[in-house]
Enzyme design. Structure first.
Site, PDB file in Angstrom:
ATOM      1  N   GLU A 163      27.187 -50.873 -90.183  1.00 59.40           N
ATOM      2  CA  GLU A 163      28.212 -51.563 -89.411  1.00 59.40           C
ATOM      3  C   GLU A 163      28.171 -53.081 -89.547  1.00 59.40           C
ATOM      4  O   GLU A 163      28.212 -53.819 -88.561  1.00 59.40           O
ATOM      5  CB  GLU A 163      28.133 -51.165 -87.935  1.00 59.40           C
ATOM      6  CG  GLU A 163      28.441 -49.706 -87.693  1.00 59.40           C
ATOM      7  CD  GLU A 163      28.470 -49.321 -86.225  1.00 59.40           C
ATOM      8  OE1 GLU A 163      29.014 -48.257 -85.904  1.00 59.40           O
ATOM      9  OE2 GLU A 163      27.956 -50.088 -85.390  1.00 59.40           O
ATOM     10  N   GLU A 370      28.154 -41.434 -87.736  1.00 57.45           N
ATOM     11  CA  GLU A 370      28.061 -41.556 -86.285  1.00 57.45           C
ATOM     12  C   GLU A 370      29.346 -41.061 -85.657  1.00 57.45           C
ATOM     13  O   GLU A 370      30.436 -41.381 -86.119  1.00 57.45           O
ATOM     14  CB  GLU A 370      27.806 -43.010 -85.849  1.00 57.45           C
ATOM     15  CG  GLU A 370      26.428 -43.538 -86.214  1.00 57.45           C
ATOM     16  CD  GLU A 370      26.168 -44.929 -85.656  1.00 57.45           C
ATOM     17  OE1 GLU A 370      26.754 -45.266 -84.591  1.00 57.45           O
ATOM     18  OE2 GLU A 370      25.390 -45.678 -86.276  1.00 57.45           O
TER      19      GLU A 370
END
Length: 470
Positions: A163, A370
């Site tokens: 991320e 995720e």
């Protein structure tokens, strides 16, 4: 015929600082994540113990095998392997991860390794101001090459940075303490650029050192809806996605900023400094796949720039108003969606949209690393944890994955967040995601016992049937 490929990679995810504990054991150095965690130690759990995976790894991996996981997506702590980030290698750190990887392999679980998940060695902050200095790029490349050389015979699936597109917007995670908004954003743009260079160099190194290795980024996905059909609102939604996620994937896949993003950098006067040869480096960075972290969708309306909100004063740090280079977009509540107790709007259809959009844009295999629902789970007196709400959430999102596969998306696997309860950066252990309950509270370690939730048994059956029984 199954809706998912026979070799579909069912798994679950975690990260080093959120589960390992033992933050300073066996020579490990402090990380930015540790530093920020310790600042909240008086009001919530910190990374000193976390989920104590470092002391329970045999038990935890046995539970992974019982769950039927095909892959385990976890991160290495850079500071466990190189305590000061760019100095001497810590043999005990390498041995720690050797033991984890070997045990996973013994249980027929493929290790899926992230090199960097929010936990820059803190020594690099004090020496270089972290990613602001180009020396951090070379330190990361060295660290990556050490990992590929040591573990690449057993680890074939790699992620570079988790991320980056979200991390760069969070001052705390980037150790940005500059009070002037424009100066902070200039730092942010340079750090972001250096991380792109580091990503590209790691991709190149993986392809050189890991036979059959596959490597890519994990992005925090965004799917933004316009509040109304007004063209300006539609544009605000497009720009929200672009400025938060698409710009990052464009750089990874094409090796350069797009015209839209470069225009933004120029209008803010924050174009990062580059060196001769950088274009060649960035061209190495095209990934083998794209990993998607997905939790919710967003909604925006258009807010034109005016005297109260001049474009030059934009900062990423606010959630209420977000900059785009033609004006502003304001976050809105989507009244068509329910939300969790922590405010994340629940939208399985958004996952299908994201998967189709990214696959159409980049024509690369996708993998979900995720996806999950954070809630305040309750341990009952009889030792059970009933989390039907999590089962409902995951069932709907697995169905969205199946729909995307039927749409023609090449989806490699599904590895939700998280295998076991872990340290939430801002909610400690009040906010839980795991299939396995950890018997601890923020200020009370209690028994640290591992307890299978109802969702554990549900997901085990999903894996056993390759997604046929939800």
């Amino acid at each position: 015929m199954s809706r998912f490929p026979a070799d579909f990679l069912w798994g679950a995810s975690s990260s080093a600082f959120q589960i390992e504990g033992g933050w300073d054991e066996d020579g490990k150095g402090m990380t930015v994540a540790d530093y920020n965690s310790f600042k909240r130690s008086n009001r919530q759990a910190d990374s000193k113990t976390a989920s104590a995976f470092s002391h329970h790894r045999e038990e935890d991996i046995e539970l992974m095998a019982e769950l039927g996981m095909k892959i385990y997506r976890f991160s290495l702590s850079w500071a466990r392997i190189i305590p000061d980030g760019d100095g001497e290698i810590n043999p005990k750190g390498l041995e720690f991860y050797d033991n984890v990887i070997n045990r996973l392999k013994e249980k027929d679980i493929q290790p899926f390794v992230t090199l960097y998940h929010f936990d820059l060695p803190y020594a690099l902050v004090t020496k270089y101001c972290g990613w602001l200095d180009r020396r951090c790029v070379h330190a990361f490349e060295r660290y990556a090459r050490i990992c590929f050389a040591r573990f690449g015979d057993r680890v074939k699936y790699w992620q570079v940075i988790n991320e980056q597109n979200l991390m760069i917007r969070v001052d705390e995670r980037m150790n940005i303490e500059e009070p002037d908004a424009w100066k902070a954003d200039r730092m942010r743009a340079q750090m972001d650029y250096h991380m792109f260079l580091a990503h590209a160099l790691a991709v190149k190194a993986c392809h050189e050192l890991v036979e059959g290795g596959k490597i890519g980024p994990a992005v925090s996905s965004t799917c933004t809806y316009p509040l109304t059909p007004k063209p300006e609102d539609v544009w605000s939604a497009r720009m929200n996605d672009y400025m938060k996620t698409v710009y990052c994937l464009d750089m990874h896949c094409y090796g350069k900023y797009s015209g839209i993003y470069m225009r933004y950098l120029k209008e803010r006067n924050i174009v990062p400094a580059a060196e001769e040869g950088d274009e060649d480096i960035l061209a190495y960075g095209k990934p083998d796949y794209i990993a998607v972290n997905y939790y919710r969708t967003l909604c925006t309306s258009y807010l034109p720039a005016d005297e109260a909100h001049p474009a030059g004063m934009r900062t990423y740090r606010g959630n209420e108003v977000d900059f785009d280079q033609y004006g502003y977009c304001r976050d809105e509540r989507n009244t068509n969606l329910a939300a969790s107790e922590y405010g994340a709007q629940i939208d399985p259809m958004g996952l299908r949209i994201v998967l189709n959009d990214y696959y159409a844009r980049y024509h690369l295999p996708l993998l979900i690393t995720e996806n999950g629902l954070g809630m305040a789970d309750t341990l009952n007196e009889d030792g059970t944890v009933h989390d039907d709400y999590r089962i409902d959430y995951l069932r709907a999102h697995v169905q969205a994955c199946a729909d995307a596969v039927e749409d023609g998306v090449e989806l490699m696997g599904y590895s939700p967040w998280s295998f076991e309860d872990l340290l939430s950066s801002h909610q400690g252990f009040r906010k839980r995601y795991g299939f396995v309950y950890i018997d601890r509270e923020d200020m009370d370690l209690k028994t640290m016992k591992r307890i299978r939730k109802d969702s554990f048994f549900w997901y085990r059956n999903v894996i056993r049937t390759n997604g046929e029984e939800l």
